[in-house]
Write an enzyme that holds these catalytic residues in place. Structure first.
Site, PDB file in Angstrom:
ATOM      1  N   LYS A 157       0.864  -1.186   0.000  1.00 46.29           N
ATOM      2  CA  LYS A 157       0.000   0.000   0.000  1.00 46.29           C
ATOM      3  C   LYS A 157       0.896   1.230   0.000  1.00 46.29           C
ATOM      4  O   LYS A 157       1.079   1.907   1.007  1.00 46.29           O
ATOM      5  CB  LYS A 157      -0.916  -0.044   1.228  1.00 46.29           C
ATOM      6  CG  LYS A 157      -2.255   0.575   0.993  1.00 46.29           C
ATOM      7  CD  LYS A 157      -3.196   0.273   2.132  1.00 46.29           C
ATOM      8  CE  LYS A 157      -4.215   1.346   2.323  1.00 46.29           C
ATOM      9  NZ  LYS A 157      -5.035   1.666   1.158  1.00 46.29           N
TER      10      LYS A 157
HETATM   11  N1  PPE Z   1      -8.037  -1.645  -2.732  1.00 48.93           N
HETATM   12  C1  PPE Z   1      -7.326  -0.507  -2.666  1.00 48.93           C
HETATM   13  C2  PPE Z   1      -6.531  -0.078  -3.832  1.00 48.93           C
HETATM   14  C3  PPE Z   1      -7.363   0.256  -1.496  1.00 48.93           C
HETATM   15  O1  PPE Z   1      -6.673   1.399  -1.434  1.00 48.93           O
HETATM   16  C4  PPE Z   1      -8.153  -0.174  -0.406  1.00 48.93           C
HETATM   17  C5  PPE Z   1      -8.222   0.660   0.842  1.00 48.93           C
HETATM   18  C6  PPE Z   1      -8.852  -1.391  -0.513  1.00 48.93           C
HETATM   19  C7  PPE Z   1      -8.755  -2.112  -1.693  1.00 48.93           C
HETATM   20  C8  PPE Z   1      -9.634  -1.968   0.630  1.00 48.93           C
HETATM   21  O2  PPE Z   1      -8.767  -2.434   1.635  1.00 48.93           O
HETATM   22  P1  PPE Z   1      -9.158  -2.459   3.173  1.00 48.93           P
HETATM   23  O3  PPE Z   1      -9.294  -1.057   3.604  1.00 48.93           O
HETATM   24  O4  PPE Z   1      -8.052  -3.176   3.820  1.00 48.93           O
HETATM   25  O5  PPE Z   1     -10.445  -3.191   3.267  1.00 48.93           O
HETATM   26  N2  PPE Z   1      -8.211   2.063   0.610  1.00 48.93           N
HETATM   27  C9  PPE Z   1      -7.929   2.979   1.687  1.00 48.93           C
HETATM   28  C10 PPE Z   1      -7.667   4.381   1.199  1.00 48.93           C
HETATM   29  C11 PPE Z   1      -8.840   5.229   0.860  1.00 48.93           C
HETATM   30  C12 PPE Z   1      -8.474   6.687   0.592  1.00 48.93           C
HETATM   31  O6  PPE Z   1      -9.170   7.308  -0.212  1.00 48.93           O
HETATM   32  O7  PPE Z   1      -7.532   7.212   1.199  1.00 48.93           O
HETATM   33  C13 PPE Z   1      -9.003   2.917   2.767  1.00 48.93           C
HETATM   34  O8  PPE Z   1     -10.123   2.456   2.508  1.00 48.93           O
HETATM   35  O9  PPE Z   1      -8.697   3.326   3.885  1.00 48.93           O
END
Ligand code: PPE
Length: 307
Positions: A157
């Site tokens: 990430k």
């Molecule tokens: N895909 C991506 C690319 C991603 O960034 C997130 C989280 C997810 C899937 C979902 O992952 P999880 O949060 O572990 O369920 N994206 C983060 C950033 C959002 C933002 O705009 O800043 C979040 O949801 O915190």
């Protein structure tokens, strides 16, 4: 502008106004930072962080992929977050840990700059709108492909990845949609710019695997477990673009997005154009769990000690 009294930085609490950084910070120029997004919710026993351990483990995994120093372990970071929430007095909030190469030297060798870390927390409402949570959002298949493990590792990430997400999001918004959906370079579905995607067809639930360019989402993994416990058939498999158009139900998962139904893609109505039944079931189960109303999943919550 958001503000809360305190920010944790390199092991200390500093005032929000003092949490500034030099313009020659390495990460600002080269995207050399890894981060997390975590939420804490109000529960009957006070605020609780959802899946804290999994999030901080993923932060360390992101650092490992990029060969960044890992100055703190998971336990230290959880304790720092608990203290931050206590000091800021936030009943529910979004938590943003960031490990980044700070102010040192320029150039492609980041190891000559210090690895700095901050944790900030502030109130962040529903990511795709209250109305979106309730009735679903409208998506556009992006003209941008998702980043690929051959170029930028999607499982880390890293802030750099979000240049790709931002291109897709901006395009969707400028075309009048709420959110984008990206295909990977092989042409199958990857995920949203900041969300994992789930498809429901004939009562079965599917989501795309990491090998198709999806982040190993912690909300997605939680949904996998919850849905199995509720008796649903749920699995990881590749999904094609046209399968999305004829899905019975679709929804996004993510820390920020929580569980957001998708009601339309590229002008095609999904299911009956409303939040689907299974989506609704999983969504209400999810909110019960994060708000501490389901003791079976109490181990997913880290409470903030009182006093
Ligand atoms: N895909 C991506 C690319 C991603 O960034 C997130 C989280 C997810 C899937 C979902 O992952 P999880 O949060 O572990 O369920 N994206 C983060 C950033 C959002 C933002 O705009 O800043 C979040 O949801 O915190």
């Amino acid at each position: 502008m958001i503000t809360t009294p305190w920010i944790w930085k390199n092991g200390e609490f500093i005032k929000w106004e003092e949490a500034t950084t030099h313009v020659l910070t390495h990460a600002l120029h080269y995207g050399t930072a890894v981060f997390e997004g975590i939420r804490a919710y109000e529960t009957p026993e006070g605020p609780a962080i959802f899946q804290a351990k999994a999030h901080y483990q993923r932060l360390l995994d992101s650092a490992k992929i990029y060969m960044m120093p890992q100055p703190y372990d998971v336990e230290t970071l959880i304790a720092a977050t608990q203290e931050l929430l206590k000091r800021n007095g936030l009943p529910s909030c979004y938590i943003r840990p960031l490990l980044y190469y700070g102010y040192g030297t320029m150039g492609m060798n980041p190891r000559q700059s210090p690895a700095d870390m901050i944790i900030a927390a502030w109130g962040w409402g529903s990511y795709l709108g209250e109305e979106g949570l309730e009735n679903g959002i409208r998506c556009k298949m992006s003209s941008w492909n998702r980043i690929d493990a051959r170029t930028l590792p999607p499982l880390a990430k890293c802030t750099a990845n979000y240049a790709n997400s931002i291109l897709a999001k901006q395009e969707a918004i400028s075309c009048g949609f709420d959110e984008a959906i990206l295909l990977n370079l092989n042409g199958t579905v990857a995920e949203g710019p900041g969300e994992n995607i789930f498809l429901v067809k004939n009562g079965e639930i599917f989501t795309t695997p990491a090998s198709d360019g999806a982040l190993l989402g912690i909300t997605a993994q939680s949904v996998m477990q919850m849905a199995k416990d509720l008796g649903y058939q749920i699995s990881y498999r590749s999904i094609s673009r046209d399968e999305l158009y004829i899905a019975d139900e679709l929804f996004f998962t993510g820390t920020a997005a929580e569980i957001t139904p998708i009601r339309e893609i590229d002008g095609r109505m999904i299911g009956n154009g409303k939040r689907g039944t299974i989506t609704g079931h999983i969504q209400s189960e999810f909110f019960d769990i994060v708000k501490g109303k389901n003791p079976k999943y109490g181990h997913w919550l880290t409470h903030i000690p009182k006093g």
